[in-house]
Scaffold this motif. Structure first.
Motif, short mmCIF file in Angstrom:
data_model
loop_
_atom_site.label_atom_id
_atom_site.label_comp_id
_atom_site.label_asym_id
_atom_site.label_seq_id
_atom_site.Cartn_x
_atom_site.Cartn_y
_atom_site.Cartn_z
N ALA A 73 0.83 -1.20 0.00
CA ALA A 73 0.00 0.00 0.00
C ALA A 73 0.87 1.25 0.00
CB ALA A 73 -0.91 0.00 1.23
N GLU A 115 0.41 3.87 1.58
CA GLU A 115 0.54 4.34 2.95
C GLU A 115 1.72 3.67 3.65
OE1 GLU A 115 -3.58 4.89 1.55
OE2 GLU A 115 -2.26 3.11 1.67
N ASP A 116 1.96 2.40 3.33
CA ASP A 116 3.09 1.69 3.91
C ASP A 116 4.42 2.22 3.36
OD1 ASP A 116 1.57 0.05 5.54
OD2 ASP A 116 1.31 -1.46 3.99
#
Length: 249
Positions: free
Chosen positions: A79, A81-82
């Motif tokens: 992701a 976000e990761d």
């Protein structure tokens, strides 16, 4: 679903083995501690496959951060976000695969004189590093501790606007080690391996093949797969789609 006493090291039961009727065979992979040194394109595939075996513990050892380019060589889809979170590689993978396997332990370090004792917790080691210098330190340390290991890697070059590559899987056990050094099977001197990596030619499918072949070899050693060749060194070539097996007991 909550974990119960019948799931072994898994968060939820292995219904794939029971569905296929191979529970007795799968139990040959049970127990022990497996260390994976290097969680790049190849080591991540090893983890993906080993996390689906009933090993008691899986040690993840890598001091690098999880970066955007890694996402294009790792299993699954990282992701965004990761990526933005600036996670360690091992921290990211411990979280992802901890959803399935309870025995994953993350060590966000590179192996050196101060951290090498981590491998003493292991019964088997996968070496998935991309540095000659790292191998030159790690391999003798494993052998000094009489640990079985599999070292795997790949090399790619650009030839006439097309890629040509080799995938290597080398196995060393207490019963057979001489081939590693007598045959110069694992790059531990010079800078050829580092130069290949710095060329930035890394392809996810060959990383996946290297990791997959390494895990198949491990499962042969554990008696999960029938092994009539008993090779300790194998090379796959993309241009001929061939695998050469060598170094038999």
């Amino acid at each position: 679903m909550t974990k119960d006493s019948d799931t072994g090291p898994f968060v939820y039961p292995d219904t794939a083995s029971s569905r296929a009727g191979i529970e007795a065979v799968s139990r040959r992979l049970a127990g022990g501690t497996i260390a994976i040194i290097g969680l790049g394109g190849t080591g991540s595939v090893v983890l993906d496959l080993i996390s689906k075996t009933p090993a008691d513990r899986i040690l993840l050892i890598d001091g690098d951060r999880a970066e955007q380019h890694n996402a294009f060589r790792w299993p699954g889809a990282m992701a965004i976000e990761d990526i933005a979170a600036d996670l360690s590689k091992v921290g990211y993978f411990a979280r992802v695969y901890g959803r399935m396997h309870t025995g994953i332990k993350a060590h966000a370090v590179h192996l050196d004189a101060e951290t090498i004792d981590l491998i003493e917790q292991a019964d088997f080691v996968f070496v998935c590093v991309d540095s000659v210098a790292a191998r030159a330190f790690i391999i003798p340390a494993l052998e000094a501790r009489d640990l079985p290991y599999i070292d795997c890697g790949l090399g790619l070059s650009l030839v006439d606007d097309r890629l040509m590559g080799l995938v290597r899987v080398t196995t060393s056990t207490p019963a057979m080690r001489a081939h590693v050094h007598a045959g110069d099977r694992i790059p531990m001197t010079g800078d050829a391996d580092d130069a290949l990596y710095r060329s930035n030619i890394q392809v996810a499918d060959l990383n996946m093949l290297a990791g997959t072949l390494a895990v198949i070899q491990y499962k042969q050693l554990r008696g999960f797969y029938l092994d009539t060749e008993a090779e300790n060194h194998a090379i796959y070539s993309t241009d001929g789609n061939t695998i050469i097996n060598e170094d038999r007991p």
